[in-house]
Each structure stands twice: as structure tokens, then as C-alpha cells.
Design a protein around this motif. Structure first.
Motif, short mmCIF file in Angstrom:
data_model
loop_
_atom_site.label_atom_id
_atom_site.label_comp_id
_atom_site.label_asym_id
_atom_site.label_seq_id
_atom_site.Cartn_x
_atom_site.Cartn_y
_atom_site.Cartn_z
N ILE A 159 -25.47 0.00 37.01
CA ILE A 159 -25.32 0.34 35.60
C ILE A 159 -26.52 1.19 35.17
CG2 ILE A 159 -25.18 -0.58 33.25
CD1 ILE A 159 -23.86 -3.07 34.43
N ARG A 160 -26.21 2.38 34.66
CA ARG A 160 -27.26 3.29 34.18
C ARG A 160 -26.75 3.98 32.92
NH1 ARG A 160 -27.87 7.58 38.37
NH2 ARG A 160 -25.70 7.04 38.85
N TYR A 161 -27.67 4.49 32.14
CA TYR A 161 -27.23 5.18 30.93
C TYR A 161 -28.33 6.12 30.43
CZ TYR A 161 -30.09 1.47 28.86
OH TYR A 161 -31.11 0.62 28.56
N ASN A 162 -27.88 7.09 29.66
CA ASN A 162 -28.78 8.00 28.97
C ASN A 162 -28.13 8.32 27.63
OD1 ASN A 162 -30.75 9.82 28.20
ND2 ASN A 162 -29.81 11.52 29.33
N ILE A 163 -28.60 7.62 26.61
CA ILE A 163 -28.00 7.80 25.28
C ILE A 163 -28.71 8.98 24.61
CG2 ILE A 163 -27.42 6.70 23.11
CD1 ILE A 163 -26.13 5.45 25.61
N ALA A 164 -28.06 10.15 24.66
CA ALA A 164 -28.64 11.37 24.10
C ALA A 164 -27.50 12.26 23.62
CB ALA A 164 -29.49 12.08 25.15
N GLN A 165 -27.83 13.44 23.08
CA GLN A 165 -26.79 14.36 22.62
C GLN A 165 -25.89 14.76 23.78
OE1 GLN A 165 -28.23 17.83 20.59
NE2 GLN A 165 -26.20 18.52 20.01
N ASN A 166 -26.48 15.00 24.92
CA ASN A 166 -25.74 15.20 26.16
C ASN A 166 -26.10 14.01 27.05
OD1 ASN A 166 -25.40 17.71 24.95
ND2 ASN A 166 -25.15 18.71 26.93
N GLY A 167 -25.23 12.99 27.10
CA GLY A 167 -25.58 11.76 27.79
C GLY A 167 -24.46 11.21 28.65
N TYR A 168 -24.69 10.00 29.13
CA TYR A 168 -23.70 9.37 30.01
C TYR A 168 -23.95 7.86 30.04
CZ TYR A 168 -27.63 9.26 33.28
OH TYR A 168 -28.85 9.03 33.86
N ILE A 169 -22.91 7.12 30.46
CA ILE A 169 -23.00 5.69 30.74
C ILE A 169 -22.29 5.44 32.05
CG2 ILE A 169 -22.39 3.35 30.01
CD1 ILE A 169 -22.40 4.28 27.15
N CYS A 170 -23.03 5.00 33.07
CA CYS A 170 -22.43 4.59 34.35
C CYS A 170 -22.13 3.10 34.23
CB CYS A 170 -23.38 4.85 35.50
SG CYS A 170 -23.79 6.59 35.74
N LEU A 171 -20.85 2.72 34.26
CA LEU A 171 -20.45 1.34 34.02
C LEU A 171 -20.63 0.44 35.24
CD1 LEU A 171 -17.27 1.98 31.88
CD2 LEU A 171 -19.58 1.42 31.11
N GLY A 172 -20.86 1.00 36.41
CA GLY A 172 -21.18 0.21 37.59
C GLY A 172 -20.00 -0.45 38.27
N LYS A 173 -20.34 -1.34 39.22
CA LYS A 173 -19.33 -1.94 40.09
C LYS A 173 -18.33 -2.80 39.33
CE LYS A 173 -22.66 -2.13 43.91
NZ LYS A 173 -23.41 -3.02 44.82
N LEU A 174 -18.76 -3.42 38.25
CA LEU A 174 -17.85 -4.30 37.50
C LEU A 174 -16.70 -3.54 36.87
CD1 LEU A 174 -20.34 -6.74 35.73
CD2 LEU A 174 -18.98 -7.15 37.78
N PHE A 175 -16.87 -2.23 36.67
CA PHE A 175 -15.84 -1.41 36.02
C PHE A 175 -15.45 -0.22 36.90
CE2 PHE A 175 -18.22 -3.58 32.72
CZ PHE A 175 -17.22 -4.11 31.93
N GLY A 176 -15.37 -0.47 38.19
CA GLY A 176 -14.87 0.54 39.12
C GLY A 176 -15.74 1.77 39.22
N ASP A 177 -17.02 1.67 38.94
CA ASP A 177 -17.97 2.80 39.00
C ASP A 177 -17.57 3.94 38.06
OD1 ASP A 177 -19.76 1.68 40.88
OD2 ASP A 177 -18.34 2.14 42.49
N ALA A 178 -16.88 3.62 36.97
CA ALA A 178 -16.48 4.65 36.00
C ALA A 178 -17.72 5.19 35.27
CB ALA A 178 -15.49 4.07 35.00
#
Length: 331
Positions: free
Chosen positions: A232-251
């Protein structure tokens, strides 16, 4: 049961009794322990400085001043700590002059051909009571009697249990207290607990705030470790992302803003290949919204080949560059 003759005072014992007769506090005779052994006595007992073959040491349990220079010393023991059974032939009585004195053998008795036997500790035996009565008169006429009882009676145990001061000296030593009261023991235990907690948590003092902060710090470390392990990783910014990790199929959910630019082709269309914020293996869904009209996406089309995303305006004659918002569900 062993049959012991009266104890014989050693030369050192006679000297210590003579010294104690001075009446000075620092010279008083303090009986400390007995040693039990299996040695065969030879030579002059007066010259002995120790038992011949020591097998077990027993601390003094209690003593009684019986008056007229007669004293009774009682020792209670079992076979705890005895690794190998032995024939109990020897009894050596030890004492010192004053609190800072050196322990020395002052009296000795040997059962000779009439020893008892003490099993090793794997064969539990009843508690034994050893009493030594010593009469102190002139130092040349000191005598003592030995009484070995094979067990502590129920009456003795009940009397011992009912005695509030039965283990006061032991409690004082264990808890480092000047008195063996409930409050002193409680205070010592609380102090020990605080020291132990401070040591375990690696803090200077076990206050509520220090412990709370340390637990929160530890919990945060564990959460961060757990999140990292799951991917699980994330970058909450104007151009960002959230990696939901193994629990959510690596979406991966990604978003950002960009601007259309005039393509170099012949269709005179404004378009843009979106620069995703994190590398992917597949695009599942994409949404682009006109930045000038955030309530509608009708003027924008999206296209993907699973790894890249393009946005273009529907009307070839529309002006540009136009800002747009984009959202993508990827992996």
C-alpha cells in the motif's frame, strides 16, 4: 535417622565465644548457618575449620535464649538443591563476631557409623528440623546437644504460618526495605514495576505520557511496516495515486490534470498522451473531464492500449490548448 553425639567446640569457636564475652556490640556472637556433609571424621575436632565433605548449607531459621547461658538454634531444611543423595554424617555450626565478622566453624558433630540418608531432590522428603542447644559458661566448659527431627509437624507449620513476622528478614532482603509492612512491600513492588517498564520500553521514566507515546510510536511503526508489506502506497497531490495493495488486487487509482496540444497529424485535432504518475501493466478504466466545464465530459474522448492513455477533443475545429482532469483505474 542419624544419631549424632554432642557437638564439640572448635578452638576457633572457643576463641570467638571468649571474644563475645567482652560485651561489645561489634564482638557479639552471631550464629549464621550449618553445613551438612558425609565426611568421615579423623583427627582432632578442635582443629577443624570446616566440615570434611560439604553437601548442603542451611541458614538459621530461629534461635531462643533459654537463660543461664543456654541457647537453642533451629534449622529447617529439605533436600532441595541436593543433586546426589548422601549419607548425612556431618554437622558443622558456623558463626561470626559482629555483623562484619568472618564466618567460621565453631562446633562440629559426626554421626560416624550411624548416619542418616538424604535423597537427591528428585525424591522429595519432608522438611527436617535440626536443633542445636549450646550452653555457654566458662570457655573451657562449653557444651552442645544436637537434636535432628525427621519432619516439621503440622503444629509447627501452623504456628509458623500464623506468625506475622515469620519471614520478615527475608522480605526485608528481597524488597530492600527497612520494614516488612504491606505498604513498604507495595512501594517496593511499584518501584520495581516502574523500573522494569522503563527498561522494556527504553524510556527514562515510566510515566503515563512516556509509556503512551512509546506505545503510539511502536503502533505507528507496526502499521507502516504492515502497509509496506501489503504494497500500500500513496501520494496525495494534484497529480497523485493510491496503490491499494494485495488486499485489493494490486489496483492503482491515479489522477491528475493536463492540457491538450495540437497534434502534428492532418486532422487538426487537439490531443494529449497522458503521463501517468506511476508505471502500470494495464488500464481498466479512464475518465477525462473538460477543465472549463467540469460538469460535462462530452467534448472529450479517451483511448487506451492497456498501457498508455490518450485524450482528444471531439470537435476537430475546437481551439486549444484546453485543460482537462483525468482519473484512471489501473494495475
Amino acid at each position: 535417622m542419624a544419631s549424632f553425639p554432642p557437638v564439640t567446640m572448635t578452638t576457633e569457636g572457643l576463641n570467638m565465644i571468649a571474644k563475645a564475652s567482652s560485651g561489645n556490640t561489634e564482638d557479639r556472637l552471631i550464629i549464621t548457618k550449618v553445613k551438612l556433609g558425609d565426611g568421615v571424621s579423623e583427627g582432632n575436632i578442635r582443629d577443624y575449620t570446616d566440615v570434611i565433605s560439604s553437601k548442603k548449607e542451611v541458614s538459621l531459621s530461629e534461635w531462643e535464649d533459654r537463660g543461664d547461658g543456654r541457647f537453642r538454634y533451629t534449622f529447617i531444611y529439605n533436600n532441595e538443591g541436593v543433586k546426589t543423595g548422601f549419607y548425612h554424617r556431618e554437622i558443622g555450626l558456623f558463626a561470626k563476631n559482629g555483623d562484619s565478622g568472618t564466618e567460621k566453624l565453631i562446633a562440629y558433630s559426626n554421626a560416624g557409623s550411624y548416619p542418616g540418608y538424604i535423597d537427591d531432590e528428585t525424591k522429595e522428603i519432608p522438611y527436617q528440623r535440626l536443633m542445636i542447644n549450646i550452653g555457654v559458661g566458662d570457655t573451657d566448659n562449653v557444651s552442645g546437644q544436637v537434636d535432628v527431627s525427621n519432619a516439621v509437624t503440622i503444629e509447627m507449620l501452623n504456628e509458623h504460618d500464623a506468625d506475622e513476622n515469620a519471614h520478615s528478614n527475608l522480605i526485608k532482603r528481597l524488597f530492600g526495605s527497612a520494614s516488612a509492612t504491606m505498604e513498604s512491600v507495595k512501594t517496593s513492588v511499584q518501584s520495581w514495576c516502574k523500573e522494569s517498564i522503563a527498561s522494556v520500553f527504553g524510556i527514562a521514566e515510566a510515566t503515563t505520557d512516556n509509556v503512551k507515546n512509546k506505545i503510539l510510536e511502536y503502533a505507528q511503526e507496526q502499521i507502516n511496516s504492515w502497509i509496506e508489506t501489503l504494497g500500500i502506497r500513496y501520494n496525495i497531490a494534484q497529480n497523485g495515486y493510491i496503490c491499494l495493495g494485495k488486499l485489493f488486487g494490486d489496483a492503482i487509482i491515479q489522477w491528475g490534470t493536463d492540457r491538450l496540444i495540437l497534434s502534428s497529424g492532418t486532422d487538426n485535432r487537439y490531443r494529449k498522451t497522458v503521463n501517468l504518475n506511476i508505471s502500470i501493466s494495464k488500464v481498466y478504466s479512464l475518465l477525462a473531464i473538460d477543465g472549463d466545464n467540469v460538469n460535462s465530459s462530452a467534448s472529450l474522448n479517451v483511448w487506451t492500449d492497456n498501457k498508455t492513455v490518450q485524450v482528444h477533443n471531439v470537435d476537430n475545429k475546437s481551439g486549444g490548448p484546453d485543460m482537462f482532469y483525468w482519473f484512471a483505474l489501473t494495475k
